[in-house]
Design a protein around this motif. Sequence first.
Motif, short mmCIF file in Angstrom:
data_model
loop_
_atom_site.label_atom_id
_atom_site.label_comp_id
_atom_site.label_asym_id
_atom_site.label_seq_id
_atom_site.Cartn_x
_atom_site.Cartn_y
_atom_site.Cartn_z
N GLN A 253 2.85 -15.17 12.87
CA GLN A 253 3.90 -15.90 12.17
C GLN A 253 4.97 -14.92 11.72
N GLU A 254 6.11 -15.47 11.37
CA GLU A 254 7.18 -14.62 10.85
C GLU A 254 6.71 -13.99 9.54
N LYS B 210 -0.04 -2.61 8.16
CA LYS B 210 0.61 -3.60 7.29
C LYS B 210 1.56 -4.50 8.07
N THR B 211 2.12 -3.99 9.17
CA THR B 211 2.96 -4.83 10.03
C THR B 211 2.11 -5.91 10.68
N ALA C 182 -0.06 -11.57 10.49
CA ALA C 182 -1.22 -12.41 10.27
C ALA C 182 -1.03 -13.36 9.10
N GLY C 183 0.07 -13.17 8.35
CA GLY C 183 0.34 -14.02 7.19
C GLY C 183 -0.46 -13.65 5.96
N LEU C 184 -0.98 -12.43 5.92
CA LEU C 184 -1.82 -12.01 4.79
C LEU C 184 -1.02 -11.72 3.53
N GLY C 185 0.25 -11.35 3.69
CA GLY C 185 1.04 -11.01 2.52
C GLY C 185 2.42 -10.52 2.89
N TRP C 186 3.05 -9.82 1.98
CA TRP C 186 4.40 -9.33 2.18
C TRP C 186 4.47 -7.85 1.80
N ILE C 187 5.57 -7.21 2.12
CA ILE C 187 5.76 -5.81 1.78
C ILE C 187 6.44 -5.71 0.42
N GLY C 188 5.80 -4.99 -0.50
CA GLY C 188 6.33 -4.86 -1.86
C GLY C 188 7.35 -3.76 -2.00
N LYS C 189 7.85 -3.57 -3.20
CA LYS C 189 8.84 -2.53 -3.46
C LYS C 189 8.24 -1.13 -3.40
N GLN D 220 -20.81 -4.42 10.16
CA GLN D 220 -20.43 -3.05 9.81
C GLN D 220 -19.74 -2.96 8.45
N GLY D 221 -19.60 -4.11 7.78
CA GLY D 221 -19.11 -4.09 6.41
C GLY D 221 -17.67 -4.50 6.19
N ALA D 222 -17.03 -5.07 7.19
CA ALA D 222 -15.64 -5.51 7.00
C ALA D 222 -15.58 -6.69 6.03
N GLY D 223 -14.57 -6.69 5.17
CA GLY D 223 -14.39 -7.78 4.22
C GLY D 223 -13.64 -8.95 4.81
N PHE D 224 -12.65 -8.66 5.66
CA PHE D 224 -11.91 -9.72 6.34
C PHE D 224 -11.47 -9.24 7.71
N VAL D 225 -11.27 -10.19 8.61
CA VAL D 225 -10.88 -9.90 9.99
C VAL D 225 -9.84 -10.92 10.41
N ARG D 226 -8.81 -10.47 11.11
CA ARG D 226 -7.81 -11.38 11.67
C ARG D 226 -7.53 -10.98 13.12
N PHE D 227 -7.34 -11.98 13.97
CA PHE D 227 -6.94 -11.74 15.35
C PHE D 227 -5.47 -12.13 15.47
N VAL D 228 -4.64 -11.14 15.77
CA VAL D 228 -3.18 -11.33 15.67
C VAL D 228 -2.52 -11.14 17.03
N ASP D 229 -1.67 -12.08 17.39
CA ASP D 229 -0.90 -12.00 18.63
C ASP D 229 0.23 -10.98 18.45
N ILE D 230 0.20 -9.92 19.25
CA ILE D 230 1.26 -8.90 19.18
C ILE D 230 1.99 -8.78 20.51
#
Length: 232
Positions: A170-171, A128-129, A134-141, A17-27
């Motif tokens: 992950q944290e 974004k949470t 998922a460890g993809l990045g951080w929250i910017g200013k 369906q055109g997704a660029g990336f996928v992550r399965f995240v434990d919530i």
Amino acid sequence: METSIFKEELLAEIQSQGAGFVRFVDISHLNPQQNKEFPTAILIGIALTKAYLRKVAAAPDYVEQMKSKGTIGQDEFHLTELKTDRIADRIQQFLELKGYKAYSQSEDNIQKTGYYDHENRTTPLPHKTIAGLAGLGWIGKHNLLVTKEYGSAVSMCSVLTNAPLPSTWQEPLLSRCGDCNICTRICGVNALKGKNWECGIAREKIVDVFLCTTCFQCVVQCPWTKKYYKSE
């Protein structure tokens, strides 16, 4: 169905369906208000094109131009947001047909089901949470996700589910913005406070969402985003 086989089938469906990336995240460790008692989140993302980002960066009044011309419906970011939402809705249907419970966090669905707080412009579990877990990045200013690969030039949506999927978390990463205040300086309405994100910080200490005009310049002028769209 064996978990690994089901995961591959689901991945193939999402990618088709055109997704660029996928992550399965434990919530599962989040509170019930956030995770709606689902153990897993499927994060779906698409990066914006480099050509589009260059065009927006070259025109600081790009969004205002679109508004005056009535062309927002043709904007790449707008269309990409609609696409990720559409994928999430379809994946909810796919999972339900397989006999599992699922909840798409598309804009239409969270509004229709009362999951969006209009007064405060918040949801219990932003994409974004999930991306942070998922460890993809951080929250910017600018209060947006920043990734090493794409900067903030990503559109995301998510689906919460009880389907048996291998997931991890992950944290959240600490902010890597450091002393950089580019997004704060270019914000023409002073919506950004110049604060580095940290766990537990109130959103209001980072951004005044009621002042923000969504001009998109904090995204395209971010050094991490620039690194992405200026690369070959």
